[in-house]
Motif scaffolding. Structure first.
Motif, PDB file in Angstrom:
ATOM      1  N   ARG A 298      50.378  46.159  -9.713  1.00 32.55           N
ATOM      2  CA  ARG A 298      50.779  45.160 -10.870  1.00 32.55           C
ATOM      3  C   ARG A 298      49.875  43.957 -10.613  1.00 32.55           C
ATOM      4  N   PRO A 299      49.208  43.314 -11.567  1.00 29.16           N
ATOM      5  CA  PRO A 299      48.799  41.967 -11.445  1.00 29.16           C
ATOM      6  C   PRO A 299      49.444  40.904 -11.130  1.00 29.16           C
ATOM      7  N   LEU A 300      48.706  40.011 -10.368  1.00 28.73           N
ATOM      8  CA  LEU A 300      49.353  38.741  -9.907  1.00 28.73           C
ATOM      9  C   LEU A 300      48.471  37.497 -10.131  1.00 28.73           C
ATOM     10  N   LEU A 301      48.937  36.630 -10.915  1.00 34.72           N
ATOM     11  CA  LEU A 301      48.478  35.330 -10.905  1.00 34.72           C
ATOM     12  C   LEU A 301      48.960  34.063 -10.200  1.00 34.72           C
ATOM     13  N   LEU A 302      48.064  33.500  -9.271  1.00 34.13           N
ATOM     14  CA  LEU A 302      48.664  32.456  -8.532  1.00 34.13           C
ATOM     15  C   LEU A 302      47.948  31.285  -9.087  1.00 34.13           C
ATOM     16  N   ILE A 303      48.497  29.988  -9.445  1.00 41.52           N
ATOM     17  CA  ILE A 303      48.130  28.959 -10.028  1.00 41.52           C
ATOM     18  C   ILE A 303      48.218  27.646  -8.950  1.00 41.52           C
ATOM     19  N   HIS A 304      47.324  26.913  -8.667  1.00 40.35           N
ATOM     20  CA  HIS A 304      47.724  25.710  -8.014  1.00 40.35           C
ATOM     21  C   HIS A 304      46.852  24.670  -8.116  1.00 40.35           C
ATOM     22  N   GLY A 305      47.421  23.434  -7.762  1.00 41.03           N
ATOM     23  CA  GLY A 305      46.308  22.003  -8.017  1.00 41.03           C
ATOM     24  C   GLY A 305      45.541  21.982  -6.985  1.00 41.03           C
ATOM     25  N   GLU A 306      44.338  21.407  -7.300  1.00 40.89           N
ATOM     26  CA  GLU A 306      43.394  21.325  -6.247  1.00 40.89           C
ATOM     27  C   GLU A 306      43.944  20.284  -5.266  1.00 40.89           C
ATOM     28  N   ASN A 307      44.392  19.012  -5.607  1.00 39.45           N
ATOM     29  CA  ASN A 307      44.943  18.261  -4.727  1.00 39.45           C
ATOM     30  C   ASN A 307      46.166  18.392  -4.154  1.00 39.45           C
ATOM     31  N   ALA A 308      47.205  19.378  -4.346  1.00 38.18           N
ATOM     32  CA  ALA A 308      48.183  19.669  -4.010  1.00 38.18           C
ATOM     33  C   ALA A 308      48.539  19.632  -2.440  1.00 38.18           C
ATOM     34  N   HIS A 309      49.674  19.143  -2.001  1.00 35.56           N
ATOM     35  CA  HIS A 309      49.759  19.235  -0.552  1.00 35.56           C
ATOM     36  C   HIS A 309      50.209  20.412  -0.057  1.00 35.56           C
ATOM     37  N   SER A 310      50.861  21.584  -1.192  1.00 32.97           N
ATOM     38  CA  SER A 310      51.035  22.651  -1.085  1.00 32.97           C
ATOM     39  C   SER A 310      50.061  23.865  -1.260  1.00 32.97           C
ATOM     40  N   ARG A 311      48.978  23.537  -1.508  1.00 39.10           N
ATOM     41  CA  ARG A 311      47.879  24.500  -1.782  1.00 39.10           C
ATOM     42  C   ARG A 311      47.739  25.676  -1.106  1.00 39.10           C
ATOM     43  N   TYR A 312      48.095  25.461   0.210  1.00 34.76           N
ATOM     44  CA  TYR A 312      47.855  26.446   1.148  1.00 34.76           C
ATOM     45  C   TYR A 312      48.882  27.588   1.129  1.00 34.76           C
ATOM     46  N   PHE A 313      49.882  27.307   0.405  1.00 33.02           N
ATOM     47  CA  PHE A 313      50.894  28.469   0.317  1.00 33.02           C
ATOM     48  C   PHE A 313      50.267  29.320  -0.674  1.00 33.02           C
ATOM     49  N   SER A 314      49.728  28.976  -1.625  1.00 35.25           N
ATOM     50  CA  SER A 314      49.030  30.111  -2.393  1.00 35.25           C
ATOM     51  C   SER A 314      47.909  30.674  -1.986  1.00 35.25           C
ATOM     52  N   GLU A 315      47.042  29.915  -1.288  1.00 32.47           N
ATOM     53  CA  GLU A 315      45.970  30.237  -0.594  1.00 32.47           C
ATOM     54  C   GLU A 315      46.380  31.490   0.321  1.00 32.47           C
ATOM     55  N   THR A 316      47.275  31.343   1.008  1.00 31.61           N
ATOM     56  CA  THR A 316      47.615  32.336   2.284  1.00 31.61           C
ATOM     57  C   THR A 316      48.226  33.554   1.441  1.00 31.61           C
ATOM     58  N   ALA A 317      49.081  33.187   0.342  1.00 30.19           N
ATOM     59  CA  ALA A 317      49.542  34.010  -0.322  1.00 30.19           C
ATOM     60  C   ALA A 317      48.553  35.040  -0.829  1.00 30.19           C
ATOM     61  N   PHE A 318      47.543  34.522  -1.595  1.00 33.70           N
ATOM     62  CA  PHE A 318      46.583  35.269  -2.007  1.00 33.70           C
ATOM     63  C   PHE A 318      45.743  36.032  -1.180  1.00 33.70           C
ATOM     64  N   ALA A 319      45.569  35.520  -0.061  1.00 27.89           N
ATOM     65  CA  ALA A 319      44.888  36.441   0.783  1.00 27.89           C
ATOM     66  C   ALA A 319      45.590  37.592   1.251  1.00 27.89           C
ATOM     67  N   ALA A 320      46.876  37.567   1.218  1.00 32.42           N
ATOM     68  CA  ALA A 320      47.646  38.605   1.742  1.00 32.42           C
ATOM     69  C   ALA A 320      47.924  39.737   1.000  1.00 32.42           C
ATOM     70  N   ALA A 321      47.808  39.163  -0.496  1.00 33.41           N
ATOM     71  CA  ALA A 321      48.349  40.291  -1.663  1.00 33.41           C
ATOM     72  C   ALA A 321      46.903  41.098  -1.849  1.00 33.41           C
ATOM     73  N   ALA A 322      47.405  42.279  -2.536  1.00 34.52           N
ATOM     74  CA  ALA A 322      46.425  43.297  -2.860  1.00 34.52           C
ATOM     75  C   ALA A 322      46.063  43.083  -4.298  1.00 34.52           C
ATOM     76  N   GLU A 323      44.765  43.667  -4.686  1.00 34.50           N
ATOM     77  CA  GLU A 323      44.249  43.539  -6.128  1.00 34.50           C
ATOM     78  C   GLU A 323      44.993  44.472  -6.840  1.00 34.50           C
ATOM     79  N   PRO A 324      45.347  44.048  -7.993  1.00 33.50           N
ATOM     80  CA  PRO A 324      44.622  43.084  -8.793  1.00 33.50           C
ATOM     81  C   PRO A 324      45.448  41.879  -8.646  1.00 33.50           C
ATOM     82  N   LYS A 325      44.466  40.481  -8.354  1.00 31.80           N
ATOM     83  CA  LYS A 325      45.065  39.456  -8.070  1.00 31.80           C
ATOM     84  C   LYS A 325      44.049  38.329  -8.295  1.00 31.80           C
ATOM     85  N   GLU A 326      44.537  36.801  -8.563  1.00 35.53           N
ATOM     86  CA  GLU A 326      43.673  35.906  -9.099  1.00 35.53           C
ATOM     87  C   GLU A 326      44.421  34.720  -8.682  1.00 35.53           C
ATOM     88  N   LEU A 327      43.365  33.717  -8.067  1.00 34.39           N
ATOM     89  CA  LEU A 327      43.977  32.691  -7.596  1.00 34.39           C
ATOM     90  C   LEU A 327      42.988  31.373  -8.377  1.00 34.39           C
TER      91      LEU A 327
END
Length: 359
Positions: A298-327
């Motif tokens: 099932r597809p996953l879409l992660l959305i995060h702000g370029e300047n967000a202090h929390s951006r790394y949470f979505s980046e590491t989640a995206f790396a661990a997720a399987a396709e189909p995925k989008e950050l």
């Protein structure tokens, strides 16, 4: 990349006080002092949201029970011109410490304007939902809340139960991913400006907490249980986040949302109330994104702000997720911009995502 926040600096700020005495910096769930309600809430008491009511959407308050018997309060938004065919539907919650009258309601109403049925709900123990004691969080029970919302949506005659998606915002973004990994009824998921609260509470920002600090935290929280048991009720943190100057920018951003007419709501934990002191206990040993790859296919879409202090949470989640995925990284956006800034939240992309995958 995400802003590094030094643990000592955060411990000197008031948003750290939810974890006072624990050695952890958990700004996302800190408490801020009560203020007089102003802005949209004060001007329109019958419409108790912090955003304007859409003329193109029907709204009704609803309730349902989760698997633990806790009554969950929600706001169901439906497009006015919905026709006679069952609708695709979305369950929406977040941010952590917020209520459905804030960001999740805005997301839900906006998606209803785009043709979806959308349910914004208060997680267990918060807002208008049931559960005792008040203002405590649980990675298990609050994950269950999303599935209970799917239960409710799937029983409505106006909704096609085979076309249900989930949106989680901030700390409930992590809960949403955990719920969808297990709940195979959900066909697609969006996590916006996502926090993994179990990672944050157990490891601090940018995983900066040492093993010694973690052990010290657990020692203090464990002993707090005795204090709570002696009093037959939990101790709460006092209201926090009176800005005194020198705070990290993301703390100023939180204050700007929760403590001003922009986003203040008296029922929100982060608008002048407090979590229990022992709320972090159940988060410390329960990493909720362990099975994120099982969201696939099932597809996953992660959305995060370029300047967000929390951006790394979505980046590491995206790396661990399987396709189909989008950050999707939103230029020039911080963490709280994706709570309510209509020029920053990519609603057209979200609608297209669900329109494709809930077809």
């Amino acid at each position: 990349m995400s802003e590094h926040v030094d643990t000592d600096d955060v411990c000197n700020t008031s948003r750290r006080n939810l974890m006072k005495g624990t050695g952890l910096a958990v700004a996302a769930i800190s408490m801020i002092p009560a203020v007089t309600a102003t802005g949209a809430f004060a001007q329109s008491p019958a419409w108790d949201k912090v955003f304007p009511k859409s003329e193109n959407v029907d709204h009704q308050k609803v309730s349902f029970k989760n698997r633990y018997g806790i009554t969950i309060a929600g706001d169901l938004y439906l497009p006015k011109n919905r026709g006679s065919q069952p609708l695709a539907a979305l369950a929406v919650a977040g941010p952590f410490g917020a209520v459905k009258e804030q960001s999740s309601g805005l997301y839900a109403q906006t998606m209803a304007e785009r043709g979806f049925a959308a349910l914004a709900f208060d997680p267990s123990f918060t807002g208008e939902s049931g559960g005792e004691p008040r203002n405590v969080a649980s990675p298990d029970i609050n994950t269950e809340d999303f599935s209970a919302a799917v239960d409710y949506l799937g029983l409505q005659p106006t909704i096609d139960r085979e076309r249900i998606g989930v949106i989680g915002i901030c700390g409930w973004g992590g809960m949403a991913l955990n719920a969808v990994a297990a709940d195979k009824r959900v066909k697609a998921v969006v996590a916006s400006t996502m926090y993994d609260m179990t990672r944050l509470m157990s490891k601090g920002y940018n995983d900066s907490v040492t093993q010694e600090q973690r052990t010290q935290t657990l020692e203090q929280l464990s002993r707090q249980r005795w204090a709570d048991a002696e009093k037959n009720g939990p101790a709460y943190q006092p209201p926090y986040n009176v800005l005194k100057g020198g705070e990290a920018q993301f703390l100023v951003d939180y204050h700007d949302y929760y403590m001003t007419p922009r986003g203040y709501h008296p029922r929100a934990v982060n608008s002048g109330n407090a979590w229990t002191q022992t709320t972090p206990l159940s988060f410390m040993n329960m990493p909720i994104l362990t099975y994120i790859a099982e969201i696939s296919p099932r597809p996953l879409l992660l959305i995060h702000g370029e300047n967000a202090h929390s951006r790394y949470f979505s980046e590491t989640a995206f790396a661990a997720a399987a396709e189909p995925k989008e950050l999707m990284i939103i230029p020039n956006a911080n963490h709280t911009d994706l709570y309510d800034r209509m020029d920053k939240i990519p609603f057209d992309r979200i609608a297209k995502f669900f329109g494709q995958h809930l077809a």
